[in-house]
Design a protein around this motif. Structure first.
Motif, mmCIF file in Angstrom:
data_model
loop_
_atom_site.group_PDB
_atom_site.id
_atom_site.type_symbol
_atom_site.label_atom_id
_atom_site.label_comp_id
_atom_site.label_asym_id
_atom_site.label_seq_id
_atom_site.Cartn_x
_atom_site.Cartn_y
_atom_site.Cartn_z
ATOM 1 N N UNK A 62 61.451 53.852 53.112
ATOM 2 C CA UNK A 62 61.295 55.316 53.614
ATOM 3 C C UNK A 62 62.675 56.118 53.139
ATOM 4 N N UNK A 63 63.815 55.353 53.263
ATOM 5 C CA UNK A 63 64.803 56.154 52.840
ATOM 6 C C UNK A 63 65.121 56.352 51.410
ATOM 7 N N UNK A 64 64.604 55.515 50.679
ATOM 8 C CA UNK A 64 64.564 55.556 48.908
ATOM 9 C C UNK A 64 63.687 56.828 48.785
ATOM 10 N N UNK A 65 62.551 56.914 49.279
ATOM 11 C CA UNK A 65 61.693 58.045 49.389
ATOM 12 C C UNK A 65 62.070 59.245 49.454
ATOM 13 N N UNK A 66 62.961 59.382 50.865
ATOM 14 C CA UNK A 66 63.369 60.726 51.449
ATOM 15 C C UNK A 66 64.590 61.080 50.685
ATOM 16 N N UNK A 67 65.324 60.134 49.965
ATOM 17 C CA UNK A 67 66.495 60.495 49.002
ATOM 18 C C UNK A 67 66.140 60.746 47.592
ATOM 19 N N UNK A 68 64.741 60.469 47.333
ATOM 20 C CA UNK A 68 64.468 60.766 46.015
ATOM 21 C C UNK A 68 64.732 59.912 44.788
#
Length: 227
Positions: A104-110
């Motif tokens: 989720x964090x990787x997605x949110x950070x792009x």
């Protein structure tokens, strides 16, 4: 999830305040993850280690990193930020809760397209990797560091750097074993075994830094390392 050893620093309070609190925090969206993790006692690397890691990766101009111990994806994302355009991190974790949060964090950070997240026990995953890395960051179960060491050195390029986090056990790693609680003695023995193997090895360049709960830096001088 509280890491008790991180609340027993080996540095004097005023020195810890300088290296942890006066150095700039991570900016932007990643900084918000750092801030929230600190509030929630999620075990991410402390600010002084994060500051050093960003500085160091820029200096060695690393582009490809391996991480053992993804947690919530903070340090993998930090490494990508430091390494810049064209960089990639391969990271390993076996805990479903952490894997979900990291994704989720990787997605949110792009940065999801710059990360390969390998799910499983590092003991089983590391031998399956056929690649070389500029930099390897090991931040997982401390009793397993000595077990993961041969594979990490196999995957590290010559003159590459392996950084191993949390090697002090709040300064107790050099105490007499009789002073160590029985629940911590396996970690104590395994960390000392790690020191015994690497500190005087003829084909490794090694230094120890008092960051967080201790950082061990290992540079590989030749291609094939025999331990």
């Amino acid at each position: 999830m509280r890491n008790e050893m991180m609340h027993r620093p080996v540095l004097k309070d005023e020195v810890l305040e300088l290296v942890r609190d006066r150095q700039k925090k991570v900016p932007g969206a990643l900084g918000k993850i750092q801030e929230q993790a600190t509030i929630d006692n999620v075990p991410i690397i402390p600010n002084e280690t994060a500051s050093f890691l960003r500085f160091f990766l820029k200096q060695i101009k690393a582009k490809k990193a391996l991480e053992v111990g993804t947690a919530i994806g903070f340090s993998a994302s930090l490494m990508l930020d430091a390494m810049g355009e064209g960089s990639h991190v391969t990271t390993i974790d076996r805990f479903d809760v952490m894997i979900r949060k990291a994704k989720a964090n990787f997605e949110d950070l792009g940065v999801a397209d710059q990360v390969t997240l390998l799910e499983g026990d590092a003991k089983e995953v590391l031998p399956t990797i056929d690649d070389t890395f500029d930099f390897i960051f090991m931040d997982s179960a401390k009793s397993k560091y000595i077990e993961f060491l041969p594979e990490c050195l196999r995957l590290l390029k010559v003159d590459g750097v392996l950084m191993i986090d949390d090697v002090f056990q709040a300064g107790t790693v050099m105490h007499d074993i009789k002073e160590i609680p029985k629940s911590q003695r396996t970690i104590y023995r395994k960390l000392n075994q790690l020191y015994d193997v690497v500190l005087n090895h003829p084909d490794l360049t090694v230094t120890i830094l008092p960051l967080g709960d201790g950082v061990l830096m290992i540079s590989k001088d030749v291609e094939d390392i025999k331990l």
